[in-house]
Design a protein around this motif. Structure first.
Motif, PDB file in Angstrom:
ATOM      1  N   SER A  93      -0.340  -9.430  -5.990  1.00 18.27           N
ATOM      2  CA  SER A  93      -1.767  -9.733  -6.104  1.00 18.27           C
ATOM      3  C   SER A  93      -2.532  -8.417  -6.066  1.00 18.27           C
ATOM      4  O   SER A  93      -2.441  -7.679  -5.083  1.00 18.27           O
ATOM      5  N   VAL A  94      -3.273  -8.122  -7.138  1.00 14.25           N
ATOM      6  CA  VAL A  94      -4.053  -6.893  -7.216  1.00 14.25           C
ATOM      7  C   VAL A  94      -5.520  -7.257  -7.019  1.00 14.25           C
ATOM      8  O   VAL A  94      -6.093  -8.012  -7.814  1.00 14.25           O
ATOM      9  N   ARG A  95      -6.131  -6.734  -5.974  1.00  7.83           N
ATOM     10  CA  ARG A  95      -7.511  -7.075  -5.634  1.00  7.83           C
ATOM     11  C   ARG A  95      -8.439  -5.899  -5.896  1.00  7.83           C
ATOM     12  O   ARG A  95      -8.054  -4.746  -5.732  1.00  7.83           O
ATOM     13  N   LYS A  96      -9.652  -6.252  -6.266  1.00  7.73           N
ATOM     14  CA  LYS A  96     -10.687  -5.247  -6.483  1.00  7.73           C
ATOM     15  C   LYS A  96     -11.633  -5.252  -5.292  1.00  7.73           C
ATOM     16  O   LYS A  96     -12.082  -6.301  -4.841  1.00  7.73           O
ATOM     17  N   ASP A 117     -12.718  -9.740  -6.996  1.00  8.61           N
ATOM     18  CA  ASP A 117     -11.808 -10.380  -7.949  1.00  8.61           C
ATOM     19  C   ASP A 117     -10.355 -10.037  -7.619  1.00  8.61           C
ATOM     20  O   ASP A 117     -10.052  -9.002  -7.033  1.00  8.61           O
ATOM     21  N   VAL A 118      -9.467 -10.938  -8.010  1.00  9.16           N
ATOM     22  CA  VAL A 118      -8.037 -10.731  -7.800  1.00  9.16           C
ATOM     23  C   VAL A 118      -7.288 -11.136  -9.064  1.00  9.16           C
ATOM     24  O   VAL A 118      -7.623 -12.128  -9.711  1.00  9.16           O
ATOM     25  N   VAL A 119      -6.303 -10.336  -9.431  1.00 13.19           N
ATOM     26  CA  VAL A 119      -5.443 -10.620 -10.580  1.00 13.19           C
ATOM     27  C   VAL A 119      -4.030 -10.857 -10.057  1.00 13.19           C
ATOM     28  O   VAL A 119      -3.492 -10.034  -9.306  1.00 13.19           O
ATOM     29  N   SER A 170       3.393 -11.794 -17.137  1.00 12.94           N
ATOM     30  CA  SER A 170       2.668 -13.003 -16.706  1.00 12.94           C
ATOM     31  C   SER A 170       1.484 -12.661 -15.811  1.00 12.94           C
ATOM     32  O   SER A 170       1.504 -12.877 -14.601  1.00 12.94           O
ATOM     33  N   ILE A 171       0.441 -12.138 -16.430  1.00 16.68           N
ATOM     34  CA  ILE A 171      -0.763 -11.762 -15.698  1.00 16.68           C
ATOM     35  C   ILE A 171      -1.748 -12.920 -15.749  1.00 16.68           C
ATOM     36  O   ILE A 171      -2.074 -13.435 -16.812  1.00 16.68           O
ATOM     37  N   SER A 172      -2.206 -13.333 -14.567  1.00 15.54           N
ATOM     38  CA  SER A 172      -3.179 -14.427 -14.454  1.00 15.54           C
ATOM     39  C   SER A 172      -4.455 -13.878 -13.843  1.00 15.54           C
ATOM     40  O   SER A 172      -4.444 -13.376 -12.718  1.00 15.54           O
ATOM     41  N   ALA A 173      -5.565 -13.969 -14.588  1.00 15.72           N
ATOM     42  CA  ALA A 173      -6.840 -13.413 -14.119  1.00 15.72           C
ATOM     43  C   ALA A 173      -7.940 -14.457 -14.228  1.00 15.72           C
ATOM     44  O   ALA A 173      -7.945 -15.281 -15.155  1.00 15.72           O
ATOM     45  N   ALA A 205      -8.111  -7.279 -17.574  1.00 12.79           N
ATOM     46  CA  ALA A 205      -7.023  -7.303 -16.592  1.00 12.79           C
ATOM     47  C   ALA A 205      -6.148  -6.063 -16.691  1.00 12.79           C
ATOM     48  O   ALA A 205      -5.407  -5.755 -15.749  1.00 12.79           O
ATOM     49  N   THR A 206      -6.222  -5.336 -17.812  1.00 12.19           N
ATOM     50  CA  THR A 206      -5.408  -4.134 -17.980  1.00 12.19           C
ATOM     51  C   THR A 206      -5.718  -3.098 -16.905  1.00 12.19           C
ATOM     52  O   THR A 206      -4.833  -2.381 -16.443  1.00 12.19           O
ATOM     53  N   GLY A 207      -6.976  -3.026 -16.504  1.00 10.21           N
ATOM     54  CA  GLY A 207      -7.350  -2.069 -15.470  1.00 10.21           C
ATOM     55  C   GLY A 207      -6.645  -2.339 -14.154  1.00 10.21           C
ATOM     56  O   GLY A 207      -6.291  -1.409 -13.422  1.00 10.21           O
TER      57      GLY A 207
END
Length: 251
Positions: free
Chosen positions: A72-75, A87-89, A128-131, A138-140
């Protein structure tokens, strides 16, 4: 009609590879102990040929991939004077460790098409990126994950680190960091000509905890209640010991 079918069958049969990778590893197992601070894998091998060496620029690529895990990648944004997660991806699968070592610049030894097909570069291993709809790019988030893991040496791109001698023997060293996830680390060696893969060899390196580390890990997974009680007892004993030591120092 039979001749035409026979001719089509010959065309459909796979051609015998003129070049074949023969691999060696300095170790096929990595033991994680209490004082484990990383390891280094020495990958070496040779190229076996049953015909004269083909024309074209030759390249060798070595990849080591750890077990895939969800991430989980969070901003974070500053709001009302404090930093908060916004936001979280969600990334369904990203290798816990990934290293790519090449005999030259990656774009020179492997074509873009082969890179997409074989999933060699670091970004191609993230799937499998879910945004949410609020995330426009989401690339960032993926680039941020790659940057963080590169700084921790969990993602490595080692261009020009595979040494090739006499177009036959090759060798490289790849460093494994201290923070490793248990499991099978898939190891691939790709032999290329003019950017196209002509042969591939695959094996695995087994990474496991041993000794006290293995016992504690198994206890936490198989008997979490007992593990929690033991952790609590150790914390209480450590606090009591520190208090007793300070009392003696005061006296």
């Amino acid at each position: 009609m039979i001749r035409w079918l026979f001719a089509l069958l010959l065309v459909a049969l796979p051609a015998t590879a003129a070049e074949e990778v023969v691999l060696g590893l300095s170790q096929s197992e990595v033991a994680i102990t209490t004082n484990f601070n990383g390891s280094e894998i020495f990958v070496f091998g040779a190229i076996k040929r049953d015909a004269p060496m083909p024309e074209g620029d030759m390249g060798v690529i070595v990849t080591i991939s750890g077990p895939p895990v969800p991430v989980s990648v969070r901003k974070k944004e500053r709001r009302f004077g404090i930093w908060v997660n916004t936001d979280v991806v969600e990334i369904e699968a990203a290798p816990s460790y990934y290293a790519v070592a090449t005999s030259g610049p990656l774009e020179d030894v492997l074509s873009t098409r082969e890179n997409i097909l074989r999933k060699v570069s670091v970004p191609s291993m993230i799937q499998s990126i879910s945004a949410p709809t609020t995330v426009l790019d989401a690339t960032g988030y993926v680039n941020a994950l790659i940057r963080i893991r590169e700084n921790a040496e969990a993602f490595q791109l080692l261009e020009g680190q595979v040494v090739v001698d006499d177009d036959t023997l090759f060798r490289t060293r790849i460093k494994l960091p201290a923070a490793l996830t248990e499991g099978a680390y898939q190891t691939r060696i790709l032999l290329t000509r003019d950017g196209a893969v002509v042969d591939q060899y695959q094996t695995a390196i087994d990474v496991r905890k041993v000794g006290l580390e293995r016992w504690l890990y198994s206890l936490s997974r198989n008997q979490p209640f007992l593990y929690g009680l033991m952790s609590l007892a150790i914390a209480i004993f450590a606090g009591w010991s520190a208090s007793a030591a300070f009392s003696l120092l005061r006296n």
